[in-house]
Design a protein around this motif. Structure first.
Motif, PDB file in Angstrom:
ATOM      1  N   ALA A   8      14.362  11.694   4.842  1.00  0.00           N
ATOM      2  CA  ALA A   8      14.546  11.562   3.388  1.00  0.00           C
ATOM      3  C   ALA A   8      15.759  12.323   2.869  1.00  0.00           C
ATOM      4  CB  ALA A   8      13.274  12.022   2.665  1.00  0.00           C
ATOM      5  N   GLY A   9      16.896  12.149   3.542  1.00  0.00           N
ATOM      6  CA  GLY A   9      18.131  12.757   3.068  1.00  0.00           C
ATOM      7  C   GLY A   9      18.328  14.210   3.437  1.00  0.00           C
ATOM      8  N   LEU A  10      17.459  14.770   4.252  1.00  0.00           N
ATOM      9  CA  LEU A  10      17.568  16.179   4.648  1.00  0.00           C
ATOM     10  C   LEU A  10      18.884  16.430   5.375  1.00  0.00           C
ATOM     11  CD1 LEU A  10      15.826  18.890   4.883  1.00  0.00           C
ATOM     12  CD2 LEU A  10      15.389  18.138   7.229  1.00  0.00           C
ATOM     13  N   GLY A  11      19.603  17.475   4.964  1.00  0.00           N
ATOM     14  CA  GLY A  11      20.800  17.889   5.673  1.00  0.00           C
ATOM     15  C   GLY A  11      20.424  18.700   6.901  1.00  0.00           C
ATOM     16  N   GLY A  32      17.031   8.965   8.703  1.00  0.00           N
ATOM     17  CA  GLY A  32      17.261   9.112   7.270  1.00  0.00           C
ATOM     18  C   GLY A  32      17.835  10.450   6.861  1.00  0.00           C
ATOM     19  N   GLY A  33      18.310  11.240   7.825  1.00  0.00           N
ATOM     20  CA  GLY A  33      18.885  12.539   7.511  1.00  0.00           C
ATOM     21  C   GLY A  33      20.399  12.498   7.423  1.00  0.00           C
ATOM     22  N   ARG A  34      20.977  13.631   7.037  1.00  0.00           N
ATOM     23  CA  ARG A  34      22.432  13.779   6.941  1.00  0.00           C
ATOM     24  C   ARG A  34      22.886  14.818   7.972  1.00  0.00           C
ATOM     25  NH1 ARG A  34      23.893  16.499   3.323  1.00  0.00           N
ATOM     26  NH2 ARG A  34      21.951  17.240   2.375  1.00  0.00           N
ATOM     27  N   PRO A  35      23.428  14.392   9.097  1.00  0.00           N
ATOM     28  CA  PRO A  35      23.881  15.358  10.094  1.00  0.00           C
ATOM     29  C   PRO A  35      25.169  16.052   9.660  1.00  0.00           C
ATOM     30  CG  PRO A  35      24.430  13.140  10.793  1.00  0.00           C
ATOM     31  CD  PRO A  35      23.624  12.990   9.532  1.00  0.00           C
ATOM     32  N   ALA A 183      25.371  22.811   3.045  1.00  0.00           N
ATOM     33  CA  ALA A 183      25.042  21.384   3.021  1.00  0.00           C
ATOM     34  C   ALA A 183      23.739  21.046   3.733  1.00  0.00           C
ATOM     35  CB  ALA A 183      26.187  20.589   3.650  1.00  0.00           C
ATOM     36  N   VAL A 184      23.034  22.058   4.274  1.00  0.00           N
ATOM     37  CA  VAL A 184      21.856  21.760   5.095  1.00  0.00           C
ATOM     38  C   VAL A 184      20.659  22.617   4.689  1.00  0.00           C
ATOM     39  CG1 VAL A 184      23.310  21.108   7.051  1.00  0.00           C
ATOM     40  CG2 VAL A 184      22.454  23.456   6.900  1.00  0.00           C
ATOM     41  N   ASP A 185      19.480  22.137   5.071  1.00  0.00           N
ATOM     42  CA  ASP A 185      18.240  22.895   4.909  1.00  0.00           C
ATOM     43  C   ASP A 185      17.514  23.068   6.237  1.00  0.00           C
ATOM     44  OD1 ASP A 185      17.979  23.407   1.968  1.00  0.00           O
ATOM     45  OD2 ASP A 185      18.205  21.226   1.926  1.00  0.00           O
TER      46      ASP A 185
END
Length: 256
Positions: A8-11, A32-35, A183-185
């Motif tokens: 769900a868009g997780l960085g 669905g994540g953002r690498p 930019a990440v969690d």
């Protein structure tokens, strides 16, 4: 991924060596994540290739060759004077990725434990059945933790360690690290050495951000290292240490 919501868009910080990061980044994207890439280590050959070649040649007298990683397979193939078909008849791989690297060289006969890593190899029935004095060569990186070697030596195995590659810490400037962490969690970190280097690279003003990340780590040993380094959240450890396994662990956490 099977979970509809996925990441769900997780960085997600991807810290693998640059030449190996693409598959993990694709797994994150497919879920669905953002690498966000920040390679922490690079892989290089041994400092003395001639000595490594000689050690590899001497290891042909071993009953078993045990490969600890796909990198060990690739660098052994580059250093060896002969083709993989001429390597000892009994090969063991530390996990499915290592077994796949051997299969790509035509050695589809490698033994692979159900559980990745040193614990899985030590539990492999074929290795457990070896008697004292049996000659086993472990092909690994210069950084390799001692757990496998000490476990085999405790059984009286005559161990030969061949360092066929090494890890080199990658330098990043403060701005790169700060931007990536902002930019990440979550972060996937595949070794204790990489985790230590990430902490060393992080400026003091950004340490609280770093310590708040949800980590996906390869083993209980690295989880304990994270705790001592000050990370607040309980890290995730995948059922299998692979690109897919790390991402599946993050998906399960994200949707719990």
């Amino acid at each position: 991924m099977n979970t509809p919501a996925g990441l769900a868009g997780l960085g997600v910080l991807v810290t693998r060596p640059a030449h190996q990061a693409q598959a993990q980044m694709a797994c994150v994207e497919n879920a669905g994540g953002r690498p966000v890439p920040l390679p922490l280590l690079s892989i290089a050959g041994p400092p003395d290739p001639a000595a490594a070649r000689a050690a590899l040649q001497a290891a042909h007298t071993a009953a078993w060759w045990v490969f600890t990683s796909p990198n060990a397979v690739r660098w052994a193939a580059q250093l060896a004077a002969d083709e993989p078909a001429a390597w000892p008849a009994r090969l063991a791989a530390a996990g499915r990725g290592t077994a796949a690297a051997l299969a790509a060289l035509g050695r589809t006969d490698a033994y692979c434990p159900a559980m990745d890593g040193a614990a899985g190899l030590l539990a492999l029935p074929e290795l457990a059945a070896l008697t004292a004095g049996a000659h086993v060569a472990v092909l690994c990186g210069a950084h390799n933790p001692p757990w496998l070697a000490s476990g085999l030596q405790a059984r009286g195995i005559r161990l030969q360690t061949v360092h066929v590659y090494r890890r080199v810490r990658v330098a990043h400037d403060v701005a790169q690290v700060t931007q990536a962490l902002a930019a990440v969690d979550a972060a996937i970190v595949t070794s204790g050495e990489a985790l230590e280097h990430l902490c060393a690279l992080t400026p003091a003003s950004v340490v609280p951000r770093l310590h708040g990340l949800k980590l996906a780590l390869p083993s209980a040993r690295v989880v304990e290292m994270a705790r001592t380094l000050g990370f607040g959240q309980v890290p995730l450890v995948p059922q299998r240490v692979s690109d897919e396994g790390f991402v599946q662990a993050l998906v399960a956490w994200r949707n719990s």
